[in-house]
Design a protein around this motif. Structure first.
Motif, PDB file in Angstrom:
ATOM      1  N   ASP A   9       1.000  -1.523  -0.013  1.00 31.35           N
ATOM      2  CA  ASP A   9      -0.013   0.294   0.311  1.00 31.35           C
ATOM      3  C   ASP A   9       0.815   1.280  -0.218  1.00 31.35           C
ATOM      4  N   SER A  51      -3.443   6.319   2.827  1.00 31.02           N
ATOM      5  CA  SER A  51      -3.810   5.389   2.133  1.00 31.02           C
ATOM      6  C   SER A  51      -4.193   4.679   0.569  1.00 31.02           C
ATOM      7  N   GLU A  52      -3.626   4.578  -0.713  1.00 28.92           N
ATOM      8  CA  GLU A  52      -3.296   3.835  -1.526  1.00 28.92           C
ATOM      9  C   GLU A  52      -4.985   3.114  -1.978  1.00 28.92           C
ATOM     10  N   GLN A  53      -4.821   2.618  -0.345  1.00 33.20           N
ATOM     11  CA  GLN A  53      -6.234   1.020  -0.974  1.00 33.20           C
ATOM     12  C   GLN A  53      -7.343   2.108  -0.755  1.00 33.20           C
TER      13      GLN A  53
END
Length: 73
Positions: A9, A51-53
Motif C-alpha cells: 500500500d 492510503s492508496e488502497q
C-alpha cells in the motif's frame, strides 16, 4: 489493469489524492469531517498521507455518481 497486492500500500500526498478523485483540498477535508472520505494518516504534525488502497476503495464506492446517483449512459 493489474491486480492489486493487498499487502502493499502506497501512501499518497494530498496533491495526488486530489488529482485521483477530482476534488479540491477544501472539499476533501469537508468530506473527511462528515465521515464520507478516508482520513489521512498523520506521519508528523506537518505531514499527512492517505492510503492508496483506501482511496481506490472510495472511488469504487462513488464511481456511479456522487450521492448514489447513477451515471447516465
Amino acid at each position: 489493469m493489474t491486480e492489486l497486492n493487498a499487502q502493499s500500500d502506497r501512501l499518497l500526498r494530498l496533491k495526488e489524492v486530489s488529482r485521483r478523485v477530482g476534488l479540491g483540498k477544501t472539499m476533501i477535508y469537508n468530506l473527511i469531517g462528515q465521515g464520507r472520505f478516508p482520513a489521512p494518516y498523520k506521519l508528523t504534525p506537518a505531514a499527512a498521507r492517505w492510503s492508496e488502497q483506501e482511496i481506490i476503495a472510495w472511488i469504487g464506492l462513488v464511481k456511479d455518481g456522487f450521492e448514489g446517483k447513477k451515471r447516465r449512459a
